[in-house]
Write an enzyme that holds these catalytic residues in place. Structure first.
Site, PDB file in Angstrom:
ATOM      1  N   CYS A 101      46.209 -34.241  91.321  1.00 39.73           N
ATOM      2  CA  CYS A 101      47.107 -35.391  91.356  1.00 39.73           C
ATOM      3  C   CYS A 101      48.112 -35.385  90.369  1.00 39.73           C
ATOM      4  O   CYS A 101      49.090 -34.969  90.582  1.00 39.73           O
ATOM      5  CB  CYS A 101      45.931 -36.651  90.928  1.00 39.73           C
ATOM      6  SG  CYS A 101      46.567 -38.341  91.450  1.00 39.73           S
ATOM      7  N   HIS A 203      40.383 -36.078  93.497  1.00 39.07           N
ATOM      8  CA  HIS A 203      39.488 -36.033  92.036  1.00 39.07           C
ATOM      9  C   HIS A 203      38.073 -36.164  92.724  1.00 39.07           C
ATOM     10  O   HIS A 203      37.858 -35.832  93.894  1.00 39.07           O
ATOM     11  CB  HIS A 203      39.922 -37.414  91.410  1.00 39.07           C
ATOM     12  CG  HIS A 203      41.245 -37.520  90.964  1.00 39.07           C
ATOM     13  ND1 HIS A 203      41.497 -36.890  89.743  1.00 39.07           N
ATOM     14  CD2 HIS A 203      42.266 -38.496  91.293  1.00 39.07           C
ATOM     15  CE1 HIS A 203      42.939 -37.337  89.360  1.00 39.07           C
ATOM     16  NE2 HIS A 203      43.318 -38.158  90.444  1.00 39.07           N
TER      17      HIS A 203
HETATM   18  N1  GLN Z   1      50.633 -40.964  87.970  1.00 38.90           N
HETATM   19  C1  GLN Z   1      50.219 -40.614  89.170  1.00 38.90           C
HETATM   20  C2  GLN Z   1      50.197 -41.820  90.446  1.00 38.90           C
HETATM   21  O1  GLN Z   1      49.579 -42.810  90.435  1.00 38.90           O
HETATM   22  C3  GLN Z   1      48.924 -39.768  89.136  1.00 38.90           C
HETATM   23  C4  GLN Z   1      47.828 -40.528  89.333  1.00 38.90           C
HETATM   24  C5  GLN Z   1      46.704 -39.755  89.003  1.00 38.90           C
HETATM   25  O2  GLN Z   1      46.699 -38.558  88.423  1.00 38.90           O
HETATM   26  N2  GLN Z   1      45.424 -40.188  89.469  1.00 38.90           N
HETATM   27  O3  GLN Z   1      50.757 -41.233  91.461  1.00 38.90           O
END
Ligand code: GLN
Length: 259
Positions: A101, A203
Site C-alpha cells: 500500500c 494488508h
Molecule cells: N495513503 C495511502 C492511500 O490512502 C496509503 C494507505 C495505506 O497504506 N493503507 O492511498
C-alpha cells in the site's frame, strides 16, 4: 543457509498487521532450518540495501508517507547517493522487496495526495499513484499466475486506500482482482512486479494467509544469494489455508465490480 531481512520504517509504516509479513518470512524460513536476522531500518540512518536479501516496506497514511519520502530522497553521506537510490540499486541487483500500500506507492514514480502535493517515489515500478475521491476498503481476492503449484490459486488480503495506482509500459501486475479494487478499481490489476520487487495493496497481513507468496519470496532470495535453483521443503499449512479460505469467503460477500 541464512537470510538478512530489512524491515523498512517499522515505526512509521505498519498498519493492518503489516509486520506479520516479516514474521511469516522469518518463521517459514526458520521452520526449514534457514536462519534469519531482521534489521529494523528507520529515518535518519544510512543503509546499503544491497546487503539485504529481503526488504519489507509496509503501508501508512499520507502523513507518515511524507516523512518517509523525505528520508528516501535525502542524501546518504556514506553511500554518496540518495537513500532511495540504494534501494533501487538493490532491486537492480536482484534483492527481494515487498511493498504494501503506502510502501508500494513510494516504490513507483510518484504519489499525488488529495491536497495535490506530489511525493516523489523511487521509480522502481513504472507506475504512478494519484489520490482518488473515494476510499477503497474491504477484502480482496486476486487471481495470479505466480503460484501455479499452490493448494489455493488466489491471494487474499484487505485493502484500504484512496490512492489509485496505474501501471505503465506493460509493467506486470501480481494478478487480477476478481473481488475488490486492487490498484485503482478500474483496470482490475492488483500490484506490480519488477525483477524480484513486488508491490501490492493487500494488508491483512498478506503473507501469513498466502504462504505460497511468502515461499516465493524466500525462494527468490535464496536463489539470488546461493545461485542454485531452490525447492523449499513443504510445511504443514492447514491453519494458513483455513485463514486464506475464511478471508476468501468474507470477500465473497462484497459487491462485485462490473467486469
Ligand atoms: N495513503 C495511502 C492511500 O490512502 C496509503 C494507505 C495505506 O497504506 N493503507 O492511498
Amino acid at each position: 543457509m541464512f537470510l538478512r531481512i530489512c524491515h523498512l520504517y517499522p515505526d512509521l509504516m505498519n498498519i493492518y498487521g503489516d509486520r506479520g509479513n516479516v514474521i511469516a518470512l522469518q518463521k517459514r524460513s526458520q521452520w526449514r532450518g534457514i536462519e534469519t536476522e531482521v534489521i529494523q531500518a528507520t529515518v535518519g540512518r544510512s543503509y546499503d540495501f544491497r546487503q539485504f536479501d529481503i526488504v519489507f516496506f509496509g503501508g501508512a497514511q499520507d502523513k507518515e508517507q511524507k516523512l518517509v519520502c523525505a528520508d528516501l530522497q535525502s542524501a546518504s553521506q556514506e553511500l554518496q547517493t540518495r537513500q532511495g537510490d540504494s534501494l533501487r540499486m538493490a532491486v537492480e541487483d536482484g534483492a527481494v522487496v515487498l511493498g504494501i500500500c503506502g510502501g508500494y506507492q513510494l516504490l513507483g514514480e510518484y504519489f499525488r495526495t488529495g491536497e495535490g502535493e506530489v511525493l516523489p517515489g523511487l521509480g522502481i515500478f513504472d507506475a504512478y499513484t494519484v489520490a482518488g475521491n473515494r476510499r477503497m476498503i474491504g477484502d480482496v481476492v486476486v487471481e495470479s499466475p505466480f503460484f501455479p503449484g499452490a493448494p489455493q490459486k488466489t491471494l487474499v488480503g484487505f485493502e484500504n486506500h484512496s490512492g489509485q495506482t496505474f501501471l505503465r509500459n506493460g509493467l506486470q501486475p501480481i494478478g487480477r482482482a476478481v473481488i475488490g479494487n486492487g490498484n485503482n478499481g478500474q483496470d482490475r490489476f492488483e500490484g506490480a512486479v519488477y525483477k524480484n520487487a513486488f508491490g501490492s495493496y493487500l494488508h491483512g497481513s498478506l503473507l501469513p494467509k498466502n504462504p505460497w507468496f511468502a515461499d516465493l519470496l524466500i525462494e527468490r532470495a535464496l536463489e539470488r544469494k546461493y545461485g542454485d535453483k531452490v525447492e523449499l521443503a513443504s510445511l504443514e499449512d492447514d491453519l494458513e489455508i483455513l485463514a486464506h479460505d475464511s478471508a476468501s469467503k468474507r470477500a465473497a460477500t462484497r459487491p462485485r465490480l462490473a467486469t
